[in-house]
Design an enzyme around this catalytic site. Structure first.
Site, PDB file in Angstrom:
ATOM      1  N   VAL A  18      21.181  -2.760  66.635  1.00 36.58           N
ATOM      2  CA  VAL A  18      21.714  -2.569  68.008  1.00 36.58           C
ATOM      3  C   VAL A  18      22.221  -3.797  68.865  1.00 36.58           C
ATOM      4  O   VAL A  18      21.228  -4.652  68.763  1.00 36.58           O
ATOM      5  CB  VAL A  18      21.084  -1.423  68.911  1.00 36.58           C
ATOM      6  N   ASP A 129      13.943  13.835  65.808  1.00 34.09           N
ATOM      7  CA  ASP A 129      13.292  12.741  65.665  1.00 34.09           C
ATOM      8  C   ASP A 129      13.163  12.459  67.114  1.00 34.09           C
ATOM      9  O   ASP A 129      13.334  11.091  67.473  1.00 34.09           O
ATOM     10  CB  ASP A 129      14.011  11.529  64.947  1.00 34.09           C
TER      11      ASP A 129
END
Length: 422
Positions: A18, A129
C-alpha cells in the site's frame, strides 16, 4: 501512475503493498494498493473476488471506497480513499499514555463497524478477516472497513479456507474446522475487537490453533450438547477431549466496561454461531443499551435480545412496543436498498431468526416486535359512550399512540482529530 505522485509506502501484505499518494489533479490524498500478482488483461482484474466485493459494496460510509483501478504494465493498482489511521494505532496510542479509549468512543466504533457489516451481510458477503488493523478511522471519527481480499459470498459453496481470519479473532467454528461457517464469524471477531479496546490487549491470545481454542474455552467455559450441539460433533470428529472449565465473570476480566457493554459482548462471542447477535441487531441495540449511560452498573440492566426490561409496567407496555416498532421501521427505511442478492437472506438462519412470540401475561419479559394493537381495558364500554365521550376518548388515544417525542436518532460520537500518520 502519472496521475499520482507516490509519497511513501504504508503497508506490505501477502498480496500487495500500500502506497500513500497524491492525486496530481485534485491534490487529494489516496491509498494505492499494488497487487503482487501479475495480470495481463483487465478482465482478469475485474474477476478478482476483492474487486467484485468492492464494486458491490461501494455505497456505504463505513466501507472503504474504491475510487478507481488500473493496470500499470502488469501490476494491478487499486486506488482507495485515504484514511488516517487504524483502530489498532488508536488504542496503542492510548496504551502508551497509560489510558484506554473511553467507552462512548468504543460504542461509536463498534456501532459503525456493525453498520458496515450489516450492509455487507445484507448484500451477500461476509468479511472473514476482521481485526483492528483492518478498521480505519478518519480524523472526523468515521470508521472504514478495509481489506476485502478474504471476503466471500454468503451463497458461495463450502468448504471455505479455515486458515483465513487472523488467529486471535478467529471464531471457534473455524478453529474446529467447520466447513460451512458463515457471517457470524464476523460478529465473533468484532466481539474480540470490542474487548481488546477495553483491555488494550487481545482477549484471546493463543500461539497456535489449539492454544487459541483453549483460551476461548477457559474464558467462556466448556460448552454442552445443549449449548452447541454442532460444536460437540466437531470436537468428536477431531478426536479431541474437552477440558472442563467454568465460565469467567467478564466483569472481573474487563472491570472498566459497563454492564451494558459486557452484555452486548456476551451476545457477540457465544459458542453457537446461530445464537450470536447479528450486525443488524447491534445497529438497533445502541439506543436501548446506552440511553441511560450516566447511571451506575447496579442501576442499569441490559435485557438479552428478545427480553423486556424489568422497569416496564403493564400500562407502559403498548407504548414501549410502539417505540421499538417505530425505531425498527426507521432502520428498515434507511436500509431499503433493493438488490438481487437480498433473496438469499431467506435461507440464512443467522440473519432471519424468528421473532419472539407475544405474551399476554403481566410477568412477561419478551420485547414484542410485531404490529402494535392498542389494548382495551375491561371496564371500557365503547357502545355505551355518548358521541362527545367517544371523541374525547379518541383524542386521548391518538395523543398517546402518535406521540413521536420519545424517538431519538442515534449518532455515533465523533472522535477528536489526531495528527497521526496513515
Amino acid at each position: 501512475m502519472k496521475k499520482y505522485r507516490e509519497l511513501k509506502k504504508t503497508g506490505d501484505g501477502t498480496f500487495g503493498v500500500v502506497i500513500k499518494a497524491e492525486d496530481m489533479q485534485s491534490h487529494d490524498l489516496v491509498a494505492i494498493k499494488k497487487m503482487k500478482h501479475k495480470y495481463h488483461n483487465f478482465e482478469e482484474c475485474t474477476n478478482l473476488r476483492e474487486v467484485k466485493a468492492l464494486m458491490k459494496l461501494q455505497n456505504h460510509p463505513n466501507i472503504v471506497k474504491l475510487k478507481e483501478l488500473f493496470l500499470d504494465n502488469d501490476t494491478l493498482c487499486l486506488v482507495f480513499e485515504f484514511v488516517d489511521k487504524s483502530i489498532y494505532q488508536m488504542y496503542i496510542q492510548q496504551k502508551e499514555m497509560g489510558k484506554t479509549i473511553p467507552e462512548d468512543q468504543i460504542k461509536s466504533l463498534i456501532y459503525q463497524v456493525a453498520n458496515g457489516l450489516s450492509y455487507m451481510h445484507k448484500h451477500g458477503y461476509f468479511h472473514r478477516d476482521l481485526k483492528p488493523e483492518n478498521l480505519l478511522v478518519s480524523n472526523d471519527g468515521i470508521v472504514k472497513v478495509i481489506d476485502l481480499g478474504c471476503a466471500r459470498e454468503i451463497r458461495s459453496r463450502p468448504p471455505y479456507t479455515d486458515y483465513i481470519a487472523t488467529r486471535w479473532y478467529r471464531a471457534p467454528e473455524i478453529l474446529l474446522k467447520q466447513a460451512n461457517y458463515n457471517s457470524p464469524v464476523d460478529i465473533f471477531a468484532l466481539g474480540c475487537i470490542m474487548a481488546e479496546l477495553f483491555l488494550n490487549r487481545p482477549l484471546f491470545q493463543g500461539n497456535s490453533e489449539l492454544e487459541q481454542f483453549n483460551k476461548i474455552l477457559s474464558t467462556l467455559g466448556t460448552f454442552t450438547q445443549f449449548e452447541w450441539s454442532e460444536g460437540c460433533r466437531l470436537v468428536s470428529q477431531m478426536g479431541l477431549a474437552l477440558a472442563q472449565f467454568q465460565p469467567l465473570q467478564l466483569q472481573q476480566l474487563i472491570p472498566n466496561a459497563s454492564t451494558e457493554a459486557l452484555n452486548l459482548l456476551t451476545q457477540m462471542i457465544r459458542w453457537d454461531p446461530n445464537k450470536r447477535i447479528t450486525a443488524t441487531q447491534i445497529k438497533i441495540a445502541p439506543p436501548i443499551i446506552f440511553e441511560e449511560q450516566g447511571k451506575s452498573k447496579d442501576e442499569l440492566k441490559l435485557p438479552e435480545m428478545g427480553k423486556k426490561p424489568k422497569s416496564y409496567s403493564q400500562k407502559e407496555e403498548p407504548q414501549n412496543q410502539f417505540k421499538q416498532k417505530q425505531y425498527v421501521q426507521q432502520q428498515q427505511v434507511e436500509d431499503n436498498d433493493s438488490n438481487d442478492l437480498d433473496d438469499i437472506l431467506d435461507f440464512i438462519t443467522t440473519e432471519n431468526k424468528p421473532l419472539p412470540s407475544k405474551q399476554s401475561s403481566q410477568s412477561s419479559k419478551n420485547l414484542e416486535y410485531g404490529e402494535y394493537v392498542p389494548s382495551i381495558p375491561q371496564n371500557r364500554q365503547p357502545r355505551n359512550l355518548q358521541s362527545s365521550q367517544i371523541q374525547e376518548q379518541q383524542k386521548k388515544d391518538n395523543n398517546s399512540i402518535y406521540d413521536f417525542s420519545h424517538l431519538q436518532s442515534f449518532k455515533p460520537a465523533k472522535m477528536p482529530n489526531t495528527n497521526s500518520k496513515y
